[in-house]
Design a protein around this motif. Structure first.
Motif, PDB file in Angstrom:
ATOM      1  N   UNK A 222      32.441 -26.636 133.399  1.00 26.17           N
ATOM      2  CA  UNK A 222      32.436 -27.358 134.670  1.00 26.17           C
ATOM      3  C   UNK A 222      33.851 -27.744 135.136  1.00 26.17           C
ATOM      4  N   UNK A 223      34.258 -27.161 136.235  1.00 25.63           N
ATOM      5  CA  UNK A 223      35.607 -27.382 136.755  1.00 25.63           C
ATOM      6  C   UNK A 223      36.489 -26.174 136.565  1.00 25.63           C
ATOM      7  N   UNK A 224      36.264 -25.409 135.479  1.00 27.14           N
ATOM      8  CA  UNK A 224      36.779 -24.055 135.304  1.00 27.14           C
ATOM      9  C   UNK A 224      38.296 -23.970 135.485  1.00 27.14           C
ATOM     10  N   UNK A 225      39.025 -24.787 134.740  1.00 27.83           N
ATOM     11  CA  UNK A 225      40.482 -24.733 134.784  1.00 27.83           C
ATOM     12  C   UNK A 225      41.119 -25.661 135.787  1.00 27.83           C
TER      13      UNK A 225
ATOM     14  N   UNK B  74      27.183 -35.778 141.265  1.00 26.15           N
ATOM     15  CA  UNK B  74      28.518 -36.396 141.235  1.00 26.15           C
ATOM     16  C   UNK B  74      28.592 -37.453 140.142  1.00 26.15           C
ATOM     17  N   UNK B  75      27.553 -38.265 140.021  1.00 22.87           N
ATOM     18  CA  UNK B  75      27.561 -39.297 138.961  1.00 22.87           C
ATOM     19  C   UNK B  75      27.689 -38.661 137.581  1.00 22.87           C
ATOM     20  N   UNK B  76      26.922 -37.597 137.348  1.00 26.65           N
ATOM     21  CA  UNK B  76      26.990 -36.926 136.056  1.00 26.65           C
ATOM     22  C   UNK B  76      28.346 -36.299 135.807  1.00 26.65           C
TER      23      UNK B  76
ATOM     24  N   UNK C 248      28.671 -28.982 142.282  1.00 26.19           N
ATOM     25  CA  UNK C 248      28.401 -29.102 140.853  1.00 26.19           C
ATOM     26  C   UNK C 248      29.626 -29.325 140.007  1.00 26.19           C
ATOM     27  N   UNK C 249      30.743 -28.696 140.370  1.00 25.07           N
ATOM     28  CA  UNK C 249      31.925 -28.753 139.524  1.00 25.07           C
ATOM     29  C   UNK C 249      32.983 -29.743 139.987  1.00 25.07           C
ATOM     30  N   UNK C 250      33.162 -29.879 141.290  1.00 22.53           N
ATOM     31  CA  UNK C 250      34.271 -30.688 141.779  1.00 22.53           C
ATOM     32  C   UNK C 250      34.139 -32.160 141.387  1.00 22.53           C
ATOM     33  N   UNK C 251      32.930 -32.554 140.964  1.00 24.41           N
ATOM     34  CA  UNK C 251      32.705 -33.954 140.604  1.00 24.41           C
ATOM     35  C   UNK C 251      33.624 -34.495 139.532  1.00 24.41           C
TER      36      UNK C 251
END
Length: 852
Positions: A513-516, A760-762, A822-825
């Motif tokens: 999650x976020x991928x780098x 976002x909370x997660x 999903x990832x930017x959180x």
């Protein structure tokens, strides 16, 4: 004999007194609401039940301790109480992947009997044995608080009527069944004649396998067959981008990490297979492993793979002139070496698959993968079969976060079932999961950020190394994101970015999650605060003035045209920033879609089975994020179909290929594909009722194939079709502890407000753990610990208040303007935490985690 009461029934037990209650309930009684998430480590709470009125963990409770005990699982809870708990949790958005939920419902039931008026702080403490990797606990606490109130007042939980259209908080698909433990995960499934398999892993990160002796193991009663690399009928290597990962290491070959599989034991039970695997003797010539990325890239380094360099890939992005000259002429310069750690995904459901013979000599597989079509493309050559001989049915997974992109057990399960012509199940233990699957990349970053006297950014220079471990996975793409997002959410005229993907004998690293982007954002945002201090710039204004707007360029040179919402997210936290004494600010940008010259695509099929049964088939993985729900809501929006009549399924036999469920793209792509399919359905609905359309199917498709490769000499750079934008504010109390995180995120269009907040909370919770405590250290190619509790994932009591602020600046490509969330959180979280801590103690943090 041990006598106890189970869900109102008297049990007389004459078996092994040291058997765990969890294994007894699952294997002998078929009770699957108790989940196995930590393999007896007492670290996740998914197996929680009630014993003599107390909440207990069944994984560490031995049968011999149950004499005269009263044991209650969720199956034994009165229906009215179960219904209240499940409905309340679903209504509050507390169910994401749902693997942890039955255990938490049991904790809530016991808490009601112990303390029906529990405060939020008391609820947090009550959850101390329960782990959730998806939700960030906020909605779980909301659900428990509301459940206690409803139970106390004997109130019925009512779902408000809703159209289910886009923009409504329509309840998550299948969430009640999931919450109650009735929807099966892979490990809950069983088939007649099913066998079980376990792996024999390498004992060393780098060693020549001289001999594999399984003569002792195959003699154990219940062992059916032991397979090694020589039994593979087709190609042995697999991989998402590079085929460098062998299904098994053969005798005479060299192991590359401790998760390499040397043999697979198939037996009548999991326990027999596990015991037999321990009895396989392997002789090695132990070699020195390559574990340090800085040494690995040297010309004289030992090669991880003898046929290739330890530098798997090098991503270079340069534009804007002589970078060193620009930096030297800039008024303010921040330089630093920043390092981030290896992170375990810690999805609560470990990897699992069940394979069995299928029609015409093929194989069918039930899997919890993040990409069943991609899995099929890798399994077929392993078996020497055409893809149409392989069918994979997705079983919605108990969390993924990128960690279930690479194949782990699917290929082995398919091999065993194909060779034996019997059903075979493989489910990894927690320890084996940690040992085997790819992690988040540790990244070394030497970064320089410069600005002029007016506070305008002038240049960013980056040299970075990512430890991709023994195999490529998607490591080169992760490092592309490190380079491609190195300027974050800011317009920077000149850049010089270098990102190297490096092989070592450590555990592979791949998607998480976020991928780098999390890694480089931590470094960049720390430098920006440093520049603000040097020039006495206002930290909020500096970011606002430098933030990308329409017409700005990303690091890769892509000119952003529409839907640029970063300034709107900054405005959303402005008031709280200026009110706080100790506050850390960070911005983030994260791509939607794989891009980088690769197509993003999705096919769907809408089938009318009856007026009350409409089916959507697609290829995306539901792993808690809600893609199935968004698919249903999009169809409701387009065609006015009642959402409760829609069912969703994913299997490769439907012929609806997609890539991996990754890059925050599923909502955009499945949404656009359904909109496309709905055009045809709506045309028929003008002249026909649903009843008259029974039996008809409508295919929808969407493809975006205009993106360009990083550094490519093209007239128009389009690295990704869309981006999400965010600003996060971390506020500390007077003692320097995090009290609150305010996360403002531009989703383009918030498709489902409850699911949006939950994502976002997660993600923020995961980002806080990344920033503060989480780590998976290795030494000499070996894990320091394979225990779930040693990962130091934040519990509910450790999690501060998280406030989510939704912003909608519509994207021109996404359905209704939607962007991935999903990832930017967690992209800005570590940077915001580091900057907040600096405001408190004036110590600049250069390494994660910051408070291990």
């Amino acid at each position: 004999m041990i006598t106890f009461n189970l869900n109102g029934n008297t049990i007389h037990y004459n078996g092994d007194p040291d058997l765990s209650l969890l294994n007894y309930l699952r294997d002998e009684k078929g009770i699957t609401s108790v989940k196995d998430g930590c393999s007896g480590q007492a670290a996740c709470g998914a197996c929680m039940l009630e014993i003599n009125g107390r909440a207990k963990l069944s994984c560490v409770t031995k049968i011999k301790k149950l004499e005269d005990a009263r044991v209650v699982t969720l199956e034994g809870v009165p229906d009215d109480i179960k219904e209240t708990l499940a409905k309340t949790f679903v209504k509050k958005g507390a169910v994401q992947c749902g693997f942890c939920t039955p255990g938490i419902l049991m904790r809530t039931k016991v808490l009601f009997e112990e303390n029906p008026n529990a405060s939020r702080e008391e609820i947090k403490k009550a959850l101390n044995l329960n782990l959730c990797r998806c939700t960030g606990y906020t909605k779980i606490i909301d659900g428990i608080e509301s459940s206690l109130k409803s139970l106390k007042n004997k109130e019925q939980v009512i779902f408000e009527e809703t159209s289910g259209k886009v923009g409504t908080s329509y309840p998550k698909y299948d969430a009640i069944e999931t919450a109650l433990g009735k929807r099966p995960f892979i490990n809950d499934m069983s088939f007649d004649g099913m066998l079980h398999a376990s792996f024999r892993f390498s004992d060393h990160p780098r060693a020549i396998v001289k001999d594999i002796d399984y003569s002792k193991a195959e003699k154990l009663p219940g062992v059916v067959k032991i397979f090694t690399a020589s039994d593979i009928p087709g190609e042995r290597n697999m991989g998402l981008i590079f085929k460098d990962w062998p299904l098994m290491i053969a005798k005479g070959e060299t192991t590359n990490y401790i998760g390499d599989v040397l043999a697979v034991v198939v037996a009548e039970s999991k326990s027999i297979a596990t015991e037999a695997a321990k009895n396989i003797n392997v002789a090695y010539e132990v070699l020195e492993p390559v574990t340090d990325i800085h040494k690995a890239i040297k010309a004289n380094s030992i090669k991880v793979h003898t046929s290739s360099s330890n530098i798997l890939d090098k991503c270079l992005v340069r534009r804007g002139g002589n970078i060193d000259k620009i930096i030297n002429n800039s008024k303010y310069v921040s330089k630093g070496i920043y390092q981030t750690q290896r992170i375990e995904h810690a999805f609560l459901e470990t990897e699992g698959a069940i394979a069995m013979p299928w029609k015409d000599g093929g194989i069918e597989i039930y899997a919890n993968s993040q990409g069943v079509y991609v899995d099929r493309g890798q399994i077929a050559p392993l078996l020497g079969l055409p893809e149409e001989k392989i069918n994979i049915r997705l079983v919605p997974t108990g969390g993924g976060f990128g960690g279930k992109e690479d194949m782990t057990v699917q290929g082995h399960a398919a091999l065993c079932a194909y060779l034996l012509q019997k059903p075979v199940k493989i489910v990894l233990t927690r320890q084996d999961s940690i040992r085997m699957h790819p992690k988040r990349h540790p990244v070394y970053m030497d970064i320089t950020v410069a600005a002029d006297e007016s506070g305008k950014l002038t240049a960013v220079k980056l040299y970075s190394l990512g430890d991709t471990g023994a195999y490529a996975s998607v490591g080169n793409k992760v490092m592309e994101r490190v380079a491609g997002h190195a300027t974050g959410g800011y317009h920077v005229p000149a850049i010089d970015l270098e990102a190297l993907t490096v092989y070592t004998n450590n555990i592979p690293c791949g998607a998480m999650r976020g991928f780098g982007v999390n890694q480089v954002t931590f470094a960049l945002e720390s430098c920006i605060d440093d520049i603000c201090e040097q020039g006495n710039f206002d930290r909020w204004k500096f970011r606002y003035e430098n933030a990308v707007v329409e017409g700005s360029q990303t690091a890769t040179g892509q000119v952003l045209e529409k839907g640029v919402g970063l300034r709107a997210t900054l405005k959303a936290v402005k008031k709280e920033f200026y009110q706080a004494k100790y506050a850390g600010l960070a911005c983030g940008i994260k791509n939607t879609g794989v891009g980088n010259g690769m197509p993003d695509y999705s096919d769907i099929l809408i089938t009318i089975h009856s007026e009350n049964h409409i089916q959507i088939q697609h290829g995306w993985t539901e792993m808690g994020q809600g893609v199935d729900t968004i698919a249903i809501q999009t169809l409701a929006q387009e065609c006015g179909i009642k959402p409760e009549t829609v069912k969703v399924s994913v299997e490769t036999d439907a012929g609806l290929p997609t890539g991996m469920t990754t890059s925050s793209r599923a909502t955009a792509l499945v949404g656009n594909a359904i909109i496309n399919g709905a055009i045809k359905l709506n045309a028929d609905l003008k002249n026909h009722s649903l009843k008259e359309l029974i039996g008809k199917s409508y295919k929808g498709s969407y493809t975006y194939d205009l993106s360009t490769k990083p550094g490519a000499d093209v007239e128009k750079v389009i690295t990704h079709f869309a981006y999400g934008y965010a600003t996060q504010l971390v506020i500390l109390g007077k003692e320097g502890k995090i009290e609150k995180v305010i996360a403002a995120h531009d989703a383009g269009k918030i498709m489902n407000p409850t699911l949006f907040e939950g994502q976002i909370e997660g993600a923020v919770h995961m980002g806080l753990g990344y920033a503060l405590t989480e780590d998976l250290p290795m030494k000499g190619g070996y894990l320091v610990s394979d225990k779930l509790k040693d990962l130091k994932i934040l519990k509910a009591k450790d999690t501060p208040e998280i406030i989510v602020k939704g912003v909608e600046v519509k994207d021109p490509i996404g359905p209704y303007g939607a962007k991935g969330v999903g990832e930017i959180g967690l992209v800005p979280t570590a940077g915001a935490v580091a900057n907040a801590l600096y405001q408190f103690d004036k110590i600049r943090r250069y390494k994660l985690p910051m408070k291990r």
